[in-house]
Design an enzyme around this catalytic site. Structure first.
Site, mmCIF file in Angstrom:
data_model
loop_
_atom_site.group_PDB
_atom_site.id
_atom_site.type_symbol
_atom_site.label_atom_id
_atom_site.label_comp_id
_atom_site.label_asym_id
_atom_site.label_seq_id
_atom_site.Cartn_x
_atom_site.Cartn_y
_atom_site.Cartn_z
ATOM 1 N N LYS A 159 32.112 32.980 29.157
ATOM 2 C CA LYS A 159 30.685 33.299 29.222
ATOM 3 C C LYS A 159 30.440 34.713 28.680
ATOM 4 C CE LYS A 159 26.814 33.674 32.406
ATOM 5 N NZ LYS A 159 26.287 33.529 33.760
ATOM 6 N N GLU A 163 42.085 38.218 30.500
ATOM 7 C CA GLU A 163 43.112 37.166 30.433
ATOM 8 C C GLU A 163 42.836 36.232 29.245
ATOM 9 O OE1 GLU A 163 41.404 37.989 33.217
ATOM 10 O OE2 GLU A 163 42.514 37.454 35.041
ATOM 11 N N GLY A 190 29.009 30.862 35.716
ATOM 12 C CA GLY A 190 30.304 30.422 35.173
ATOM 13 C C GLY A 190 30.830 29.182 35.875
ATOM 14 N N ARG A 191 30.779 29.165 37.209
ATOM 15 C CA ARG A 191 31.340 28.033 37.947
ATOM 16 C C ARG A 191 30.437 26.806 37.911
ATOM 17 N NH1 ARG A 191 30.140 32.438 40.717
ATOM 18 N NH2 ARG A 191 28.583 32.418 42.374
ATOM 19 N N GLU A 225 33.506 31.342 45.647
ATOM 20 C CA GLU A 225 32.880 32.389 44.836
ATOM 21 C C GLU A 225 31.369 32.388 45.070
ATOM 22 O OE1 GLU A 225 34.766 33.841 40.930
ATOM 23 O OE2 GLU A 225 33.010 32.761 40.215
ATOM 24 N N HIS A 268 52.322 14.434 53.875
ATOM 25 C CA HIS A 268 53.721 14.840 54.067
ATOM 26 C C HIS A 268 53.865 16.350 53.956
ATOM 27 C CE1 HIS A 268 54.782 10.601 53.940
ATOM 28 N NE2 HIS A 268 53.829 10.514 53.011
ATOM 29 N N LYS A 280 39.136 43.651 38.930
ATOM 30 C CA LYS A 280 39.203 43.661 37.455
ATOM 31 C C LYS A 280 39.219 45.099 36.947
ATOM 32 C CE LYS A 280 36.351 39.581 36.558
ATOM 33 N NZ LYS A 280 35.121 39.114 35.927
HETATM 34 O O1 F6P Z 1 36.301 36.690 37.715
HETATM 35 C C1 F6P Z 1 35.360 35.747 38.062
HETATM 36 C C2 F6P Z 1 34.631 35.218 36.870
HETATM 37 O O2 F6P Z 1 33.632 36.089 36.479
HETATM 38 C C3 F6P Z 1 34.081 33.840 37.173
HETATM 39 O O3 F6P Z 1 32.863 33.876 37.807
HETATM 40 C C4 F6P Z 1 34.063 33.208 35.841
HETATM 41 O O4 F6P Z 1 33.992 31.826 35.939
HETATM 42 C C5 F6P Z 1 35.376 33.712 35.269
HETATM 43 O O5 F6P Z 1 35.494 35.032 35.762
HETATM 44 C C6 F6P Z 1 35.483 33.689 33.782
HETATM 45 O O6 F6P Z 1 34.491 34.461 33.180
HETATM 46 P P1 F6P Z 1 34.139 34.291 31.648
HETATM 47 O O7 F6P Z 1 33.677 32.901 31.432
HETATM 48 O O8 F6P Z 1 33.073 35.302 31.369
HETATM 49 O O9 F6P Z 1 35.390 34.572 30.865
#
Ligand code: F6P
Length: 527
Positions: A207, A213, A269-270, A355, A386, A495
Site C-alpha cells: 500500500k 521487508e 491494508g488488512r 491489528e 492433537h 519499525k
Molecule cells: O506493519 C503493519 C502494516 O502497516 C499493515 O497494516 C500492512 O498490512 C502491512 O504493514 C504492509 O504494509 P504495506 O502494504 O504498506 O507494505
C-alpha cells in the site's frame, strides 16, 4: 469527541449483574428450552451459524442486543457504508465495502463519486489477470508466465495467500502462485531456486510502497531476474507489476505505468484483498470467480447493513465475543477450520482482528478502562486436536471457539470428509457436555462454548461471505469498545527502531540489553 462510554450504558450495567448471577450450564440451557437450537441459529444463503452452544441465556443475549442498540452502532454502520471519515486518527473513510458494492449509483467521497475509479481499476486488474492466464501477457523471452510471486507482507500478503490456498481447486492448471513475505533471505533463496526467470512474474504489493521487508525482497528478486535474464532494469519489464496506493513511489522505483495497479488510502491494508491487492487471487482463480468472491462479500455487506441486530450474523457473533471478553473474563478466542484449504484463515484473521482491535485509546482520546481486542489464534482440525485441545477441554481458561467447515467435499474421499466433519461436531459436543469421572484427571468439566459455522461448500462466493462476516464482526466490537478499528499506530515504533538500528553503527547509547544483543548479532568485540 465521542459521547458514548460503554460502561455508562444501562445495558453494560445490567450485563455486569447478569454475569455475576448466571449459573446455568449449557446442558441446562438446552434442557430448559426445547427451541434453543432453532432460536440460536441463523441461515444466510450458503452459511449456517449454530451459536446455541454459547454460555448465554435468553436474558444475557437480549442484554447484549440492548448494548448494541445503546451503543452508536446503527449510526456507525451507516456512516461506514456512506464513506464518512470514521478512521478518525488518519482522517480517512473506511470503504473496503465499496470495492464489492453491487448496486448502481454514486458513492461520494469529498464530493467526488468514487465508483467509476473503482470499476476502472477492477476492470484493469481482471484484464491483466486474464491476459497473464491466457499467455497473451508475455515475458521478455516471449513466453507465457507459469509462476506468479506476490511480494508483500501483512495485509499485502495474508489475504491473497489465504484465498489462493483456500480456492486452490479453481487454480488454472500449470499456473503457480507463490508468496514471499518474510525478510528471511533463506526463504527467498529457496523459492528462487525453484523458479525459471523466463516464466516468472513478480507482483510487488505494498500500500505504502515503503515497507522495508517488501522492498528488500523485491530488490533480491530484481537482482535475480537481472542476473538470470541478463538484463539491466527488470522492474521496467513485464516481469514486474506494482500494486500500491502510492503510484508515484512505484513509478520512481522504475515500474512501467501500464504495470502499476492502484488502490486508495481509504482501503486499510488488512481489508485490501478486495482491491488490486487481490491480483494474485484473480490470476489464480480467474476474473469470473474473483467476481463471485466480491459478490459473496457484497451479500454479507447487505445483510449486515439491513438486518435487525437480533438476526444479524456479524452483530450476534460480535456481541457474543463481547460477553466472553468483557463479562466472563475470556482472554482469547480460537478459530479452528476443519478444512486444510483454510489453513491460513487463522493467521489472516489474526491480523484482521488484532491489528484492528488491539487498542487501548478510546475515540475520545482517553485510555480505555475495559478489555478490548482478544488474542486470536488457531489452526486446522483435526491437527489441533492433537496439539492444544487438551487445554480447551481441561485447562483453566475459557476459550470460545469458532469451528468452521464445508458440508460438501470438493475432491478426495467422501468418507474422509465425513470423518473430518464428525470430528468437528464431536469436539463441539464434547466441549459443551464434558464427561464426569470421579478421577479428577479424567474428568471433563464441559460447559466450554463454541460456534459452528457451516459453509455449504468452500468456493469463491462462500469465502467472500465468510471474510466479510469477520470484517463486520470486528467492526462491531470496535464500536462497542469505542475504539478506532482502522488505524495501526502500534506497529510504527518497532519499525522506526529497526530502521534506526540498521542505520546505526554506534551501539553505546542504546539501553544495555539492546546494546549487548546488537553486539552479539554483529559479532563485535566486547567493549
Ligand atoms: O506493519 C503493519 C502494516 O502497516 C499493515 O497494516 C500492512 O498490512 C502491512 O504493514 C504492509 O504494509 P504495506 O502494504 O504498506 O507494505
Amino acid at each position: 469527541m465521542s459521547k458514548y462510554t460503554p460502561t455508562a450504558t444501562q445495558a453494560w450495567q445490567a450485563l455486569t449483574r447478569l454475569a455475576e448471577e448466571e449459573t446455568g450450564s449449557l446442558a441446562e440451557h438446552f434442557d430448559d428450552d426445547a427451541h434453543r437450537r432453532d432460536k440460536y441459529s441463523l441461515e444466510f444463503h450458503e452459511l449456517y451459524l449454530d451459536f446455541s452452544k454459547n454460555l448465554v441465556s435468553d436474558a444475557a443475549l437480549s442484554g447484549l442486543l440492548d448494548l448494541a442498540k445503546e451503543a452508536p452502532l446503527a449510526d456507525r454502520i451507516a456512516a461506514m457504508f456512506a464513506g464518512s471519515k470514521i478512521n478518525l486518527t488518519e482522517n480517512r473513510a473506511v470503504l473496503h465495502t465499496a470495492l464489492r458494492r453491487t448496486h448502481a449509483g454514486p458513492l461520494l467521497l469529498d464530493g467526488t463519486d468514487i465508483m467509476p475509479d473503482i470499476h476502472q481499476q477492477l476492470l484493469s486488474m481482471k484484464s491483466l489477470a486474464e491476459s497473464i492466464r491466457s499467455g497473451e501477457f508475455r515475458s521478455i523471452t516471449g513466453q507465457a508466465f507459469t509462476d506468479v510471486v506476490n511480494i508483500g507482507i501483512g495485509g499485502s500478503d495474508l489475504g491473497p495467500k489465504m484465498v489462493c490456498t483456500a480456492l486452490r481447486e479453481f487454480t488454472q492448471p500449470g499456473l503457480r502462485c507463490h508468496f514471499l513475505s518474510n525478510v528471511d533471505g533463506a526463504e527467498v533463496a529457496t523459492l528462487l531456486e525453484q523458479l525459471a526467470a523466463e516464466t516468472t512474474i513478480f507482483i510487488i504489493c505494498s500500500k505504502t510502497f515503503t515497507t522495508h521487508e517488501t522492498l528488500l525482497n523485491a530488490e533480491t528478486a530484481m537482482d535475480w531476474l537481472a542476473a538470470s535474464l541478463n538484463i539491466n532494469k527488470p522492474q521496467q519489464t513485464n516481469h514486474c507489476i506494482a500494486i500500491t496506493a502510492a503510484p508515484e513511489t512505484a513509478r520512481n522505483y522504475g515500474i512501467a505505468d501500464d504495470n502499476i495497479l492502484i488502490f486508495w488510502d481509504w482501503v486499510g491494508g488488512r481489508y485490501s484483498l478486495w482491491s488490486a491487492v487481490g491480483l494474485s487471487i484473480c490470476i489464480s482463480i480467474g476474473a469470473k470467480h474473483f467476481q463471485e468472491f466480491l459478490d459473496g462479500a457484497a451479500l454479507m455487506d447487505e445483510h449486515f447493513r439491513s438486518t435487525g441486530f437480533d438476526h444479524n450474523m456479524p452483530v450476534l457473533m460480535a456481541m457474543l465475543g463481547i460477553w466472553y471478553h468483557n463479562f466472563l473474563g475470556a482472554q482469547s478466542t480460537a478459530v479452528i477450520p476443519y478444512c486444510e484449504r483454510l489453513e491460513y484463515l487463522p493467521a489472516f484473521l489474526q491480523q484482521l482482528d488484532m491489528e484492528s482491535n488491539g487498542k487501548s485509546a478510546t475515540l475520545g482520546g482517553t485510555r480505555s478502562t475495559i478489555t478490548t481486542g482478544p488474542v486470536l489464534w488457531g489452526q486446522t482440525g483435526t491437527n489441533g486436536q492433537h496439539a492444544f485441545f487438551q487445554l480447551l477441554h481441561q485447562g483453566t481458561r475459557t476459550v470460545p471457539v469458532d469451528f468452521i467447515a464445508a458440508i460438501e467435499e470438493s475432491s478426495g474421499s467422501a468418507h474422509q470428509h465425513q470423518v473430518l466433519l464428525m470430528n468437528m461436531i464431536a469436539q463441539s459436543a464434547a466441549l459443551m457436555l464434558g464427561d464426569y469421572s470421579p478421577d479428577i484427571h479424567k474428568h471433563y468439566p464441559g460447559n466450554k462454548p463454541s460456534n459452528v459455522l457451516l459453509l455449504q461448500r468452500l468456493d469463491a462466493r462462500t469465502l467472500g461471505m465468510l471474510i466479510a462476516l469477520y470484517e463486520h464482526k470486528i467492526f462491531v466490537q470496535g464500536v462497542i469498545w469505542d475504539i478506532n478499528s482502522y488505524d495501526q499506530w502500534g506497529v510504527e515504533l518497532g519499525k522506526r527502531l529497526a530502521t534506526d538500528l540498521m542505520a546505526d553503527t554506534a551501539v553505546a547509547d542504546r539501553d544495555p540489553s539492546t546494546a549487548e544483543l546488537i553486539r552479539r548479532t554483529r559479532d563485535e568485540p566486547k567493549p
